[in-house]
Design an enzyme around this catalytic site. Structure first.
Site, PDB file in Angstrom:
ATOM      1  N   ASN A 156      -6.927   6.340  -1.872  1.00 42.77           N
ATOM      2  CA  ASN A 156      -5.851   5.384  -1.591  1.00 42.77           C
ATOM      3  C   ASN A 156      -6.094   4.228  -2.564  1.00 42.77           C
ATOM      4  OD1 ASN A 156      -4.098   3.497  -0.529  1.00 42.77           O
ATOM      5  ND2 ASN A 156      -4.591   3.961   1.606  1.00 42.77           N
ATOM      6  N   CYS A 195      -4.971  -2.897   2.701  1.00 44.19           N
ATOM      7  CA  CYS A 195      -4.688  -2.860   4.131  1.00 44.19           C
ATOM      8  C   CYS A 195      -5.898  -3.145   5.023  1.00 44.19           C
ATOM      9  CB  CYS A 195      -4.022  -1.537   4.505  1.00 44.19           C
ATOM     10  SG  CYS A 195      -3.277  -1.643   6.148  1.00 44.19           S
ATOM     11  N   GLU A 215       0.873  -1.199   0.000  1.00 49.53           N
ATOM     12  CA  GLU A 215       0.000   0.000   0.000  1.00 49.53           C
ATOM     13  C   GLU A 215       0.905   1.243   0.000  1.00 49.53           C
ATOM     14  OE1 GLU A 215      -1.645   0.730   3.922  1.00 49.53           O
ATOM     15  OE2 GLU A 215      -3.372   1.812   3.101  1.00 49.53           O
ATOM     16  N   ASN A 254       0.258  -1.202   5.371  1.00 50.22           N
ATOM     17  CA  ASN A 254       1.197  -0.482   6.255  1.00 50.22           C
ATOM     18  C   ASN A 254       0.571  -0.568   7.627  1.00 50.22           C
ATOM     19  OD1 ASN A 254       3.271   1.563   4.757  1.00 50.22           O
ATOM     20  ND2 ASN A 254       1.405   1.364   3.537  1.00 50.22           N
ATOM     21  N   LYS A 303      -9.433   2.196  -2.025  1.00 50.76           N
ATOM     22  CA  LYS A 303      -9.673   1.657  -0.677  1.00 50.76           C
ATOM     23  C   LYS A 303     -11.020   2.112  -0.111  1.00 50.76           C
ATOM     24  CE  LYS A 303      -7.133   1.345   3.755  1.00 50.76           C
ATOM     25  NZ  LYS A 303      -5.853   1.742   4.392  1.00 50.76           N
ATOM     26  N   GLU A 315      -5.946   8.931   7.552  1.00 53.80           N
ATOM     27  CA  GLU A 315      -6.491   8.470   6.262  1.00 53.80           C
ATOM     28  C   GLU A 315      -7.849   9.099   5.970  1.00 53.80           C
ATOM     29  OE1 GLU A 315      -5.908   4.571   4.554  1.00 53.80           O
ATOM     30  OE2 GLU A 315      -4.968   3.955   6.411  1.00 53.80           O
TER      31      GLU A 315
HETATM   32  N1  CDT Z   1      -3.025   1.379   6.451  1.00 52.21           N
HETATM   33  C1  CDT Z   1      -3.952   0.809   7.238  1.00 52.21           C
HETATM   34  O1  CDT Z   1      -5.098   0.646   6.841  1.00 52.21           O
HETATM   35  N2  CDT Z   1      -3.552   0.420   8.461  1.00 52.21           N
HETATM   36  C2  CDT Z   1      -4.454  -0.069   9.452  1.00 52.21           C
HETATM   37  C3  CDT Z   1      -3.969   0.354  10.785  1.00 52.21           C
HETATM   38  C4  CDT Z   1      -5.088   0.574  11.662  1.00 52.21           C
HETATM   39  S1  CDT Z   1      -4.634   1.496  13.063  1.00 52.21           S
HETATM   40  C5  CDT Z   1      -5.493   2.981  12.816  1.00 52.21           C
HETATM   41  C6  CDT Z   1      -4.648  -1.586   9.433  1.00 52.21           C
HETATM   42  O2  CDT Z   1      -5.795  -2.030   9.562  1.00 52.21           O
HETATM   43  O3  CDT Z   1      -3.687  -2.336   9.347  1.00 52.21           O
END
Ligand code: CDT
Length: 339
Positions: free
Chosen positions: A115, A182, A47, A207, A132, A151
């Site tokens: 995204n 993600c 991502e 990420n 996304k 985000e």
């Molecule tokens: N990039 C992304 O979606 N990361 C989220 C972190 C959540 S913490 C606010 C994930 O679900 O892995």
């Protein structure tokens, strides 16, 4: 004839705030060259693979964040990656921040930020785009958090649904390909929408911080990786699909991302797993005929699904409290009753 495709998760180590697109693209090209020596036909990058995970950085004026976004794809900076893929005949999945001039639902033409991930075939053509849907985090600066996750500030909810396309990839004349990004991997609804389109291979980048920065309570560190793998393995098994899940890993702008990229088969088994927090290529030979067992037996959707009992899933967003039992509570409430 078995339908086998050799795939790779091309995990990236950290990209710092000061790193340019050229730095990221150079590293991706090295991984793609390594992939070619291992007979890989499809490479999956993470991502937002071209920059640091910038939603941790606050810009009061959203326009000031435009430098993190791609205004065209391929762009000048990503053109060498497309050219290398064409030269090697390798398909790839790329995640990036997309800035589009597009009409919205009111019909007005404006800048829109998503995204996004794309699937590019071995001829350099974009065959699928996904934006996304599940955007975690918050829209405003949160002084309680050690690290921001903005985000919801920088991106709109994706407006392309969860598309699946049957496309020739590698040596195969057609594979049912779908994507997520993600946080989507944690939502069974997203997997099922792909499953209902006969998806055979889901590609996704992520990420994910090693620590839950939401100050709402303690979460043991090892559970962060466990929950990521649990979600991907369950999604793949319950929808009889392969999945390639690729992380950005390591300490980025002082914030640790846990890596642990995996490739999963339709039985939900991990076929390959990254062990470093750096640029790392993991590969697997995926026999797509393995998807048949699940989808013709336990998860034969056409025989066993009961959508009339699932209406809450599309008609309701948050959970509602159940009725409190009393001797007068009818025991034969209809399952479709939303009240
Ligand atoms: N990039 C992304 O979606 N990361 C989220 C972190 C959540 S913490 C606010 C994930 O679900 O892995």
């Amino acid at each position: 004839m078995p339908r086998i495709i050799t795939v790779a998760a091309a995990q990236l180590g950290p990209l710092q705030k000061a790193d340019t697109r050229q730095v990221a693209v150079e590293r991706m090209m090295r991984l793609m060259e390594r992939a070619q020596t291992r007979g890989v036909e499809l490479v999956v990058f993470p991502e937002l693979a071209l920059t640091t995970f910038f939603p941790r950085h606050y810009h009061e004026d959203i326009g000031e964040a435009d430098g993190w976004f791609e205004h065209a794809m391929p762009s000048n900076e990503t053109a060498p990656l497309f050219a290398l893929a064409r030269k090697l005949g390798i398909a790839f999945h790329l995640g990036y921040a997309e800035l589009a001039e597009e009409t919205d639902e009111t019909g007005s033409l404006r800048k829109r930020r998503f995204n996004t991930s794309i699937l590019v075939n071995g001829r350099g053509e974009i065959v699928l785009k996904y934006r996304k849907v599940h955007l975690p985090g918050h829209a405003e600066f949160d002084p309680k958090r050690k690290v921001q996750h903005l985000e919801k500030r920088y991106f709109e909810v994706g407006n392309l649904g969860f598309p699946v396309i049957r496309a020739p990839i590698g040596g195969l004349s057609g594979i049912n390909m779908g994507m997520m990004i993600c946080n989507d991997r944690r939502w069974p609804e997203a997997w099922r929408v792909l499953g209902l389109q006969g998806v055979e291979l889901v590609t996704l980048g992520y990420n994910t911080p090693s620590l839950n920065m939401d100050a709402a309570g303690f979460e043991a560190h090892h559970l962060r990786v466990f929950h990521s793998h649990l979600s991907i393995q369950a999604g793949a098994y319950q929808n009889a699909t392969f999945a390639v899940a690729t992380a950005k890993a390591g300490t980025e702008d002082g914030c640790e991302l846990f890596g642990h990229s995996i490739i999963v088969n339709p039985q939900g088994e991990i076929m390959a797993q990254a062990t470093s927090w750096d640029d790392e290529l993991i590969t697997a030979d995926c026999d797509l005929d393995m998807c048949t067992l699940g989808r013709t037996t336990i998860f034969a959707f056409d025989k066993h699904r009961r959508p009339e009992t699932y209406t809450r899933i599309t008609e309701q967003i948050g959970a509602v409290e159940p009725p409190v039992w009393s001797r007068d509570t009818p025991t034969h409430r209809r399952s479709t009753d939303l009240a």
